[in-house]
Design a protein around this motif. Structure first.
Motif, PDB file in Angstrom:
ATOM      1  N   LEU A 185      36.373  33.617  42.436  1.00  0.00           N
ATOM      2  CA  LEU A 185      37.783  33.204  42.443  1.00  0.00           C
ATOM      3  C   LEU A 185      38.091  32.285  41.264  1.00  0.00           C
ATOM      4  CD1 LEU A 185      38.267  32.621  46.264  1.00  0.00           C
ATOM      5  CD2 LEU A 185      39.568  34.230  44.858  1.00  0.00           C
ATOM      6  N   ALA A 186      37.178  31.375  40.961  1.00  0.00           N
ATOM      7  CA  ALA A 186      37.389  30.497  39.815  1.00  0.00           C
ATOM      8  C   ALA A 186      37.429  31.296  38.521  1.00  0.00           C
ATOM      9  CB  ALA A 186      36.280  29.451  39.752  1.00  0.00           C
ATOM     10  N   GLY A 187      36.564  32.294  38.421  1.00  0.00           N
ATOM     11  CA  GLY A 187      36.569  33.140  37.230  1.00  0.00           C
ATOM     12  C   GLY A 187      37.835  33.955  37.104  1.00  0.00           C
ATOM     13  N   GLU A 188      38.314  34.460  38.251  1.00  0.00           N
ATOM     14  CA  GLU A 188      39.556  35.237  38.235  1.00  0.00           C
ATOM     15  C   GLU A 188      40.735  34.371  37.782  1.00  0.00           C
ATOM     16  OE1 GLU A 188      42.456  37.719  41.288  1.00  0.00           O
ATOM     17  OE2 GLU A 188      41.258  36.021  41.965  1.00  0.00           O
ATOM     18  N   ALA A 198      42.177  42.625  32.340  1.00  0.00           N
ATOM     19  CA  ALA A 198      41.075  43.522  32.700  1.00  0.00           C
ATOM     20  C   ALA A 198      39.967  42.769  33.418  1.00  0.00           C
ATOM     21  CB  ALA A 198      40.529  44.207  31.448  1.00  0.00           C
ATOM     22  N   LEU A 199      39.601  41.597  32.908  1.00  0.00           N
ATOM     23  CA  LEU A 199      38.556  40.807  33.552  1.00  0.00           C
ATOM     24  C   LEU A 199      39.018  40.312  34.917  1.00  0.00           C
ATOM     25  CD1 LEU A 199      35.842  39.377  33.614  1.00  0.00           C
ATOM     26  CD2 LEU A 199      36.864  37.504  32.294  1.00  0.00           C
ATOM     27  N   ALA A 200      40.262  39.860  35.001  1.00  0.00           N
ATOM     28  CA  ALA A 200      40.790  39.382  36.274  1.00  0.00           C
ATOM     29  C   ALA A 200      40.753  40.489  37.324  1.00  0.00           C
ATOM     30  CB  ALA A 200      42.214  38.862  36.096  1.00  0.00           C
ATOM     31  N   GLN A 201      41.106  41.711  36.943  1.00  0.00           N
ATOM     32  CA  GLN A 201      41.083  42.825  37.880  1.00  0.00           C
ATOM     33  C   GLN A 201      39.659  43.175  38.293  1.00  0.00           C
ATOM     34  OE1 GLN A 201      43.265  45.925  35.904  1.00  0.00           O
ATOM     35  NE2 GLN A 201      45.240  44.848  36.071  1.00  0.00           N
ATOM     36  N   ARG A 204      38.592  40.640  40.727  1.00  0.00           N
ATOM     37  CA  ARG A 204      39.297  40.859  41.985  1.00  0.00           C
ATOM     38  C   ARG A 204      38.615  41.957  42.796  1.00  0.00           C
ATOM     39  NH1 ARG A 204      41.837  37.813  45.213  1.00  0.00           N
ATOM     40  NH2 ARG A 204      40.924  38.967  46.837  1.00  0.00           N
ATOM     41  N   ARG A 205      38.122  42.986  42.126  1.00  0.00           N
ATOM     42  CA  ARG A 205      37.410  44.059  42.831  1.00  0.00           C
ATOM     43  C   ARG A 205      36.106  43.541  43.429  1.00  0.00           C
ATOM     44  NH1 ARG A 205      39.465  46.998  38.358  1.00  0.00           N
ATOM     45  NH2 ARG A 205      37.475  46.871  37.229  1.00  0.00           N
ATOM     46  N   ARG A 206      35.403  42.662  42.700  1.00  0.00           N
ATOM     47  CA  ARG A 206      34.179  42.073  43.244  1.00  0.00           C
ATOM     48  C   ARG A 206      34.496  41.194  44.457  1.00  0.00           C
ATOM     49  NH1 ARG A 206      30.267  39.383  38.915  1.00  0.00           N
ATOM     50  NH2 ARG A 206      29.019  39.268  40.829  1.00  0.00           N
ATOM     51  N   ILE A 207      35.581  40.450  44.358  1.00  0.00           N
ATOM     52  CA  ILE A 207      35.998  39.595  45.487  1.00  0.00           C
ATOM     53  C   ILE A 207      36.293  40.458  46.705  1.00  0.00           C
ATOM     54  CG2 ILE A 207      37.860  38.090  46.296  1.00  0.00           C
ATOM     55  CD1 ILE A 207      38.000  37.065  43.329  1.00  0.00           C
ATOM     56  N   ALA A 208      36.947  41.590  46.482  1.00  0.00           N
ATOM     57  CA  ALA A 208      37.294  42.483  47.597  1.00  0.00           C
ATOM     58  C   ALA A 208      36.041  43.008  48.284  1.00  0.00           C
ATOM     59  CB  ALA A 208      38.153  43.637  47.094  1.00  0.00           C
TER      60      ALA A 208
END
Length: 222
Positions: A185-188, A198-201, A204-208
């Motif tokens: 989350l901090a990285g996002e 692109a990195l944020a997405q 977000r997929r890893r978080i999901a």
């Protein structure tokens, strides 16, 4: 259960004498084991078990009437919080600070709070990490100690995208759900602030994946 290493220089100190003779008092072993279980439960994201085990550990230590030992235990708990980006300033330790005479323990508390004042008094792994950047933190062999070092760097205002990625990957390798989520989350958030969609997405997929807790992935919308 696999034993956890430093901050667990503190855990080892609490259980000092385990390898010697005569055997250590039962309260010491029980406190050590409860603190170890609490730390593992906390990192795994099981707050209920973590709270129960910390209570057990405190109950054992409190039997000694020695506030400095209770302060050591509280620092262990706070180190796990720092490793998970959940730092609260360790108020339970601060309530006991007046009775802490060990300068190394005081230096460690300040380090966790992001104000390293006596780096020479820190455990060796944290000493090197406090003086260096991502490379020094990446070189810390123990994964929990590496996460503590990364969290302390964030507390000190030294967060970088590479540090966030390093910590997320470290927690991921261990399957530690709580710090994995915190660091991703901090990285996002950092990626969004930098305009790196692109990195944020990707984050977000890893978080999901973590948040799915084993549920099957949803089919893509058509």
């Amino acid at each position: 259960m696999t034993r956890l290493a430093a901050p667990l220089v503190l855990l080892i100190a609490l259980a000092a004498g385990c390898a010697g003779k005569p055997p250590p008092p039962q309260w010491r072993m029980d406190a050590h084991d409860a603190a170890e279980r609490a730390t593992q439960a906390y990192l795994s994201g099981d707050s209920r078990v973590a709270a129960l085990e910390w209570t057990r550990a405190r109950a054992e230590v409190s039997r000694t009437g020695r506030p400095e030992l209770l302060a050591r235990l509280e620092l262990m708990r706070c180190a796990a919080e720092v490793a998970s980006l959940q730092a609260t300033g360790c108020p339970a330790f601060e309530a006991l600070r007046a009775d802490v005479g060990d300068p190394e323990l005081l230096a460690y508390a300040d380090y966790l709070a992001g104000r390293p004042s006596e780096a020479a008094l820190l455990p060796p792994a944290q000493r090197a990490a406090a003086a260096g950047g991502e490379a020094a933190i990446a070189a810390v062999a123990d994964p929990l100690a590496r996460l503590v070092a990364a969290g302390a760097a964030v507390q000190a205002g030294r967060a970088t995208p590479r540090l966030l990625a390093l910590a997320a990957d470290t927690a991921s390798e261990q399957g530690w759900r709580r710090p994995v989520l915190a660091w991703l989350l901090a990285g996002e958030q950092r990626a969004q602030a930098a305009g790196d969609a692109a990195l944020a997405q990707a984050l977000r997929r890893r978080i999901a994946v973590v948040e799915s807790a084993g549920a099957p992935p949803a089919a893509p919308a058509h």
